[in-house]
Design a protein around this motif. Structure first.
Motif, PDB file in Angstrom:
ATOM      1  N   CYS A 191       0.842  -1.187   0.000  1.00  0.00           N
ATOM      2  CA  CYS A 191       0.000   0.000   0.000  1.00  0.00           C
ATOM      3  C   CYS A 191       0.879   1.240   0.000  1.00  0.00           C
ATOM      4  N   ARG A 192       0.629   2.141  -0.934  1.00  0.00           N
ATOM      5  CA  ARG A 192       1.511   3.308  -1.047  1.00  0.00           C
ATOM      6  C   ARG A 192       1.298   4.330   0.064  1.00  0.00           C
ATOM      7  N   PHE A 193       0.263   4.165   0.845  1.00  0.00           N
ATOM      8  CA  PHE A 193       0.009   5.110   1.936  1.00  0.00           C
ATOM      9  C   PHE A 193       0.628   4.602   3.242  1.00  0.00           C
ATOM     10  N   ARG A 194       1.245   3.441   3.170  1.00  0.00           N
ATOM     11  CA  ARG A 194       1.680   2.738   4.374  1.00  0.00           C
ATOM     12  C   ARG A 194       2.528   3.584   5.321  1.00  0.00           C
ATOM     13  N   ASP A 195       3.527   4.329   4.770  1.00  0.00           N
ATOM     14  CA  ASP A 195       4.419   5.136   5.615  1.00  0.00           C
ATOM     15  C   ASP A 195       3.674   6.153   6.460  1.00  0.00           C
ATOM     16  N   ARG A 196       2.556   6.616   5.960  1.00  0.00           N
ATOM     17  CA  ARG A 196       1.871   7.715   6.647  1.00  0.00           C
ATOM     18  C   ARG A 196       0.614   7.252   7.352  1.00  0.00           C
ATOM     19  N   CYS A 197       0.298   5.988   7.233  1.00  0.00           N
ATOM     20  CA  CYS A 197      -1.001   5.531   7.702  1.00  0.00           C
ATOM     21  C   CYS A 197      -0.974   5.105   9.157  1.00  0.00           C
ATOM     22  N   PRO A 198      -1.836   5.723   9.981  1.00  0.00           N
ATOM     23  CA  PRO A 198      -1.868   5.348  11.396  1.00  0.00           C
ATOM     24  C   PRO A 198      -2.408   3.930  11.622  1.00  0.00           C
ATOM     25  N   LEU A 199      -3.082   3.361  10.621  1.00  0.00           N
ATOM     26  CA  LEU A 199      -3.680   2.040  10.813  1.00  0.00           C
ATOM     27  C   LEU A 199      -2.852   0.913  10.208  1.00  0.00           C
ATOM     28  N   ALA A 200      -1.698   1.251   9.631  1.00  0.00           N
ATOM     29  CA  ALA A 200      -0.938   0.242   8.886  1.00  0.00           C
ATOM     30  C   ALA A 200      -0.628  -0.990   9.738  1.00  0.00           C
ATOM     31  N   PHE A 201      -0.718  -2.159   9.143  1.00  0.00           N
ATOM     32  CA  PHE A 201      -0.351  -3.405   9.828  1.00  0.00           C
ATOM     33  C   PHE A 201       0.345  -4.315   8.815  1.00  0.00           C
ATOM     34  N   ASP A 202       0.717  -5.490   9.242  1.00  0.00           N
ATOM     35  CA  ASP A 202       1.552  -6.363   8.407  1.00  0.00           C
ATOM     36  C   ASP A 202       1.049  -6.540   6.991  1.00  0.00           C
ATOM     37  N   LYS A 203      -0.215  -6.794   6.897  1.00  0.00           N
ATOM     38  CA  LYS A 203      -0.811  -7.105   5.612  1.00  0.00           C
ATOM     39  C   LYS A 203      -0.594  -6.002   4.569  1.00  0.00           C
ATOM     40  N   CYS A 204      -0.389  -4.759   5.051  1.00  0.00           N
ATOM     41  CA  CYS A 204      -0.267  -3.617   4.148  1.00  0.00           C
ATOM     42  C   CYS A 204       0.987  -3.688   3.286  1.00  0.00           C
ATOM     43  N   ALA A 205       1.869  -4.628   3.575  1.00  0.00           N
ATOM     44  CA  ALA A 205       3.028  -4.853   2.716  1.00  0.00           C
ATOM     45  C   ALA A 205       2.582  -5.395   1.364  1.00  0.00           C
ATOM     46  N   GLU A 206       1.342  -5.844   1.327  1.00  0.00           N
ATOM     47  CA  GLU A 206       0.762  -6.353   0.094  1.00  0.00           C
ATOM     48  C   GLU A 206      -0.167  -5.266  -0.446  1.00  0.00           C
ATOM     49  N   GLN A 207      -0.207  -5.110  -1.760  1.00  0.00           N
ATOM     50  CA  GLN A 207      -1.029  -4.045  -2.320  1.00  0.00           C
ATOM     51  C   GLN A 207      -2.521  -4.345  -2.179  1.00  0.00           C
ATOM     52  N   PRO A 208      -3.279  -3.454  -1.520  1.00  0.00           N
ATOM     53  CA  PRO A 208      -4.720  -3.722  -1.387  1.00  0.00           C
ATOM     54  C   PRO A 208      -5.428  -3.480  -2.721  1.00  0.00           C
ATOM     55  N   PRO A 209      -6.403  -4.313  -3.084  1.00  0.00           N
ATOM     56  CA  PRO A 209      -7.132  -4.091  -4.334  1.00  0.00           C
ATOM     57  C   PRO A 209      -8.111  -2.931  -4.178  1.00  0.00           C
ATOM     58  N   PHE A 210      -8.455  -2.305  -5.289  1.00  0.00           N
ATOM     59  CA  PHE A 210      -9.455  -1.236  -5.281  1.00  0.00           C
ATOM     60  C   PHE A 210     -10.795  -1.964  -5.365  1.00  0.00           C
ATOM     61  N   ALA A 211     -11.341  -2.284  -4.195  1.00  0.00           N
ATOM     62  CA  ALA A 211     -12.479  -3.198  -4.142  1.00  0.00           C
ATOM     63  C   ALA A 211     -13.762  -2.469  -3.781  1.00  0.00           C
ATOM     64  N   GLU A 212     -14.868  -3.008  -4.234  1.00  0.00           N
ATOM     65  CA  GLU A 212     -16.161  -2.412  -3.909  1.00  0.00           C
ATOM     66  C   GLU A 212     -16.531  -2.834  -2.484  1.00  0.00           C
ATOM     67  N   VAL A 213     -16.467  -1.878  -1.545  1.00  0.00           N
ATOM     68  CA  VAL A 213     -16.683  -2.212  -0.138  1.00  0.00           C
ATOM     69  C   VAL A 213     -18.146  -2.064   0.264  1.00  0.00           C
ATOM     70  N   ALA A 214     -18.893  -1.350  -0.562  1.00  0.00           N
ATOM     71  CA  ALA A 214     -20.336  -1.197  -0.382  1.00  0.00           C
ATOM     72  C   ALA A 214     -20.841  -0.829  -1.771  1.00  0.00           C
ATOM     73  N   PRO A 215     -22.141  -0.937  -2.038  1.00  0.00           N
ATOM     74  CA  PRO A 215     -22.589  -0.633  -3.402  1.00  0.00           C
ATOM     75  C   PRO A 215     -22.176   0.786  -3.807  1.00  0.00           C
ATOM     76  N   GLY A 216     -21.488   0.902  -4.928  1.00  0.00           N
ATOM     77  CA  GLY A 216     -21.067   2.209  -5.419  1.00  0.00           C
ATOM     78  C   GLY A 216     -19.937   2.837  -4.619  1.00  0.00           C
ATOM     79  N   HIS A 217     -19.297   2.068  -3.771  1.00  0.00           N
ATOM     80  CA  HIS A 217     -18.229   2.603  -2.916  1.00  0.00           C
ATOM     81  C   HIS A 217     -16.994   1.704  -3.020  1.00  0.00           C
ATOM     82  N   TRP A 218     -15.921   2.261  -3.600  1.00  0.00           N
ATOM     83  CA  TRP A 218     -14.697   1.492  -3.757  1.00  0.00           C
ATOM     84  C   TRP A 218     -13.605   2.061  -2.865  1.00  0.00           C
ATOM     85  N   ALA A 219     -12.769   1.207  -2.323  1.00  0.00           N
ATOM     86  CA  ALA A 219     -11.632   1.687  -1.537  1.00  0.00           C
ATOM     87  C   ALA A 219     -10.485   0.698  -1.669  1.00  0.00           C
ATOM     88  N   ALA A 220      -9.266   1.249  -1.670  1.00  0.00           N
ATOM     89  CA  ALA A 220      -8.082   0.403  -1.734  1.00  0.00           C
ATOM     90  C   ALA A 220      -7.421   0.414  -0.367  1.00  0.00           C
TER      91      ALA A 220
END
Ligand SMILES: Nc1ncnc2c1ncn2[C@@H]1O[C@H](COP(=O)(O)OP(=O)(O)OP(=O)(O)O)[C@@H](O)[C@H]1O
Ligand SMILES: Nc1ncnc2c1ncn2[C@@H]1O[C@H](COP(=O)(O)OP(=O)(O)O)[C@@H](O)[C@H]1O
Ligand code: SF4
Ligand SMILES: [Mg+2]
Ligand SMILES: [Mg+2]
Lengths: 316, 305
Positions: A282-311
Motif C-alpha cells: 500500500c503506497r500510503f503505508r508510511d503515513r497511515c496510522p492504521l498500517a499493519f503487516d498485511k499492508c506490505a501487500e497491495q490492497p485491491p481497489f475493491a467495492e466495499v459497499a454498493p457504489g463505494h470502492w476503496a483500496a
C-alpha cells in the motif's frame, strides 16, 4: 457506462528511469455522472486527464484499456486519437487561461482552434454565441484580447469552446482553482449546467477543493500516489469516508470559523512516496496510522459497499 | 511596516488607449510586523495589482507606498533594489509563469546564492536549501535537477515559497499561493505562514478563498472593483459582515456541510440593510468609510464604478 478505465498504467520517461505517475487505475463513469477527482499534488490527476486525450512525448502507455461509450479509446495511439479529440473527449487543461495567446483577439483564437479540428466555423458560430450567453458572456468578448478579460471570463470562454461539439467526456483540470469564490461558483454551476443540457455526457472535474467539488459532483474519486484510493458518492466521501487517507484529508480542511490561533489544523505528516521507484504494498503505508503487516501487500481497489470502492485492507 | 496611502492604479485600455480602467482606487492599507493581512476579492478586483505595486513590478498612478518608513517609489539603482528584494518577496498565482522554463530547480536556488549569499560555503548552502525544502515539505530528490514542466503545479508552487525563504525577508506578498495546493499541503503552508508571522514577518495574503483568509489572517480587507468595501479584524468581518457585497461573497464560499442553496437561503433570511454612512447623512456614493467598531470600517453600500 459512458467511460470505463481498466487497470491503466502510464509512465513518464526520465533520465533517471520511469516515473510511475499512473499505476493501475480502474474506475468507470455512468452516463451523466460528474466525478470530482481529488488527491495530493503529484498524485497523477493531471496525468490521468492527459492520458485520456493526449499523451505528451514523454508519456508512455504501459498497460490498461479505456472504453468510451462502449468503444475502445486508442489512448496509446496519437494518430488514432485525432478523431476523438474535441469531438468525443475534450480537456480544459490546468492553467488553460494563462496559455491563451496574448496578442490574438479571443474570437480569432476560437476560429482558428475550431478550424484546426476540421470543423466549419460558420456552422458553429450561432451555437457558440448562444452558449457564451448561457454562461453570462456577450458577443463582445470575441473582440477582446485575453488581458482584457478576467480569469473567470477566460475560463468560461475556454469551457464553452471545449464543449462546442458536445463531446461525450469533458475533463476539467483545476478550472476553478485560480478563481475567486463567486466566480468559482458561477463556473462550477455552468459546468453542471453543461451536463444537464446534454452538452457533455460525463465529466471528470479535477480539483483540490473538496468543499467546492461536492457542490456539483455526483461522485468523488481520491487518488494517492498514482492509484485510486477511494471512490464513492460525494456525500459518502465527505461524511463517511473509509480510506484512512481520505479521512485525514477531510479533517485537514479549514472551515469558515476555524483559525490558526484558535485551533491549529494538522496536515498529514510525511510525504507520498517517490514514483520513480515506489515501494511495494500500500503506497500510503508510511503515513497511515492504521498500517499493519498485511499492508506490505497491495490492497485491491475493491467495492466495499454498493457504489463505494476503496483500496485499503481495513476498509471492508 | 508596509503602508499604502490612497494608492491608485489606472490603466489605459481599448483602441488607442482611449479608455481608462481603474484597477485600484484610493486604497489605504497597512501591514505591521507579525501581522497577516488578507486581501480578499473577486478576480479583477485589483488584488494582484496591489501586490505587484508593493513588489515594484508596476508603479502606482497616484498615492504612496512606504516600506519601513521609506517611499518604495524612491528605491532606485541596483543596490537599493537588491536590498529591497532581500526584505520583500512575492510568490505568485501562476507558478509556471514565474519560473524560467529553461532553469532547473537547482539553478533557481543557485541564482539566489550568487546574488545574495556569495559567502556561504557549499555545504552550508546545501543545508539551507534542504531546510527550506523541508519547511515546504518537498523531497530534494524529487525536485532537484527537474525543469518546471516536470513538476506538478503544487510542487512548483512550494518550490517558489522555498526560494523566498532563502532570503532574509521581512515581508511576503503571497498572491493566491495555495490555490493549487492540495488540502493537506495547504494546511501545512498556512501553518508555515503562521509560524513565519510568529517570527515577525509581515504577510500580505492575497486570496479568493475566504476560509483560508479566515484561518490565517489578523486583518481582512475586502476589495471590490479596486475599492476597499470593508476592512477590519478578521473574526469580526467574518462573523458580522456589514457590506452587502461581503455578505454575498461569504455565501458563495463552498462549505463541506452547507450547500450553496442553503447559504443563499440564509442570506435572504438576513434581509437588506441600510448603508450606515448614508444613514448618518453622508453623500451616497461619495462618503468615505465609516467605522462600525474599533478598526472595523465599511465603505458606502451604493458606491458604483
Ligand atoms: N513530464 C514529466 N516528466 C517526469 N515526471 C513528470 C512529468 N509530468 C509529471 N510528472 C510527475 O508525475 C507525477 C504526477 O503528476 P501530475 O501532474 O499528474 O500530478 P497532479 O496530481 O495533477 O498534481 P497537481 O495537483 O499538483 O496538479 C508527479 O510525481 C510529477 O512530478
Ligand atoms: N497590464 C494591464 N493592462 C490593462 N488592464 C489591466 C492590466 N493588468 C490588470 N488589468 C486590469 O486591472 C483590474 C485588476 O486586475 P488584478 O489586480 O489582476 O485583479 P485580481 O488580482 O484582483 O484578480 C482588472 O480589470 C484587470 O483586467
Ligand atoms: S492498506 Fe494498510 S496502510 Fe494502506 S491505507 Fe489501509 S490500513 Fe493504511
Ligand atoms: Mg495537475
Ligand atoms: Mg490576481
Amino acid at each position: 457506462m459512458s467511460l470505463d478505465v481498466n487497470d491503466l498504467a502510464v509512465y513518464y520517461r526520465t533520465l533517471r528511469g520511469d516515473v510511475r505517475a499512473l499505476d493501475g487505475v480502474s474506475f468507470s463513469l455512468a452516463d451523466g455522472e460528474i466525478m470530482g477527482l481529488a488527491g495530493e499534488s503529484g498524485s497523477g490527476k493531471s496525468t490521468l486527464g492527459k492520458s485520456l486525450i493526449r499523451m505528451d512525448a514523454r508519456m508512455r502507455h504501459v498497460a490498461g484499456t479505456v472504453r468510451l461509450d462502449g468503444a475502445e479509446l486508442p489512448v496509446a495511439d496519437d494518430a488514432r486519437m485525432v478523431p476523438f479529440r474535441f469531438h468525443q473527449v475534450s480537456l480544459v487543461p490546468q492553467y488553460a487561461m494563462s496559455a491563451l495567446n496574448p496578442t490574438r483577439r479571443i474570437g480569432r483564437m476560437v476560429r482558428e482552434l475550431v478550424r484546426s479540428r476540421g470543423v466549419d466555423y460558420a456552422g458553429v458560430h450561432p451555437e457558440l454565441l448562444r452558449r457564451l450567453e448561457l454562461v453570462g458572456l456577450d458577443e463582445q468578448v470575441l473582440r477582446r484580447y485575453p488581458i482584457e478579460l478576467s480569469g473567470g471570463m477566460k475560463q468560461r470562454v475556454v469551457m464553452v469552446v471545449s464543449t462546442l461539439l458536445n463531446p461525450s467526456l469533458l475533463i476539467a483540470d483545476e478550472v476553478t482553482s485560480a478563481l475567486d469564490v463567486s466566480t468559482q461558483r458561477a463556473v462550477a454551476e455552468a459546468l453542471a449546467g453543461f451536463r444537464d443540457r446534454g452538452f457533455v455526457k460525463s465529466m471528470v472535474f479535477v480539483t483540490h477543493d473538496l468543499a467546492l467539488v461536492h457542490q456539483i459532483a455526483d461522485t468523488i474519486m481520491v487518488m494517492y500516489a498514482g492509484r485510486p484510493a477511494e471512490k464513492a458518492s460525494s456525500r459518502t466521501i465527505i461524511e463517511a469516508p473509509r480510506h484512512p487517507y481520505t479521512r485525514m484529508l477531510i479533517s485537514s480542511l479549514p472551515e469558515v470559523g476555524v483559525t490558526f490561533a484558535g485551533k491549529r489544523l494538522q496536515g498529514i505528516p510525511g510525504r507520498p512516496p517517490g514514483l520513480l521507484d515506489p515501494p511495494p504494498g500500500c503506497r500510503f503505508r508510511d503515513r497511515c496510522p492504521l498500517a499493519f503487516d498485511k499492508c506490505a501487500e497491495q490492497p485491491p481497489f475493491a467495492e466495499v459497499a454498493p457504489g463505494h470502492w476503496a483500496a485499503c485492507w481495513k476498509a471492508e | 511596516m508596509l503602508d499604502l496611502r490612497q494608492v491608485t492604479k489606472t490603466y489605459r485600455v481599448g483602441a488607442f488607449g482611449g479608455e481608462r480602467l481603474h484597477a485600484v482606487r484610493g486604497v489605504d492599507l497597512a501591514v505591521a510586523p507579525g501581522e497577516v493581512v488578507s486581501l480578499i476579492g473577486e478576480s479583477g478586483s485589483g488584488k494582484s495589482t496591489i501586490g505587484k505595486m508593493v513588489l515594484r513590478l508596476i508603479a502606482p498612478s497616484a498615492g504612496a507606498i512606504t516600506f519601513e518608513g521609506r517611499d518604495v517609489a524612491a528605491v532606485r539603482g541596483h543596490r537599493a533594489t537588491k536590498e529591497y528584494y532581500r526584505r520583500v518577496q512575492g510568490v505568485f498565482q501562476d507558478p509556471f509563469s514565474c519560473f524560467n522554463p529553461v532553469f532547473t530547480a537547482d539553478r533557481v536556488f543557485g541564482l539566489i546564492r550568487a546574488e545574495y549569499h556569495r559567502s556561504a560555503s557549499a555545504a552550508a548552502w546545501r543545508a539551507r536549501v534542504e531546510e527550506a525544502l523541508a519547511t515546504v515539505r518537498l523531497d530534494p530528490a524529487q525536485v532537484m535537477g527537474k525543469y518546471p514542466h516536470q513538476l506538478s503545479g503544487g510542487q512548483l508552487q512550494r518550490l517558489l515559497i522555498a526560494r523566498a525563504l532563502l532570503l532574509d525577508i521581512r515581508m511576503l506578498v503571497a498572491d493566491e499561493i495555495i490555490s493549487m495546493l492540495d488540502a493537506s499541503t495547504r494546511i501545512d503552508v498556512l501553518n508555515l505562514l503562521g509560524d513565519l508571522k510568529a517570527r515577525g514577518l509581515g504577510i500580505l495574503f492575497i486570496t479568493h478563498d475566504l476560509s483560508l483568509g479566515n484561518y490565517i489572517s489578523d486583518t481582512a480587507v475586502i476589495l471590490r472593483r479596486g475599492r476597499v468595501v470593508e476592512k477590519g479584524p478578521t473574526g469580526e468581518v467574518f462573523a458580522a459582515p456589514a457590506h452587502p457585497y461581503t455578505r454575498r461573497l461569504l455565501s458563495s464560499v463552498p462549505q463541506l456541510h452547507t450547500t450553496w442553496e442553503q447559504a443563499d437561503a440564509a442570506l435572504r433570511a438576513g434581509g437588506e440593510r441600510a448603508c450606515p454612512g448614508c444613514a448618518r447623512g453622508g453623500q451616497p456614493g461619495a462618503h468615505g468609510p465609516v467605522e462600525l467598531a474599533p478598526g472595523h470600517h465599511v465603505g458606502c453600500f451604493t458606491a458604483q464604478d
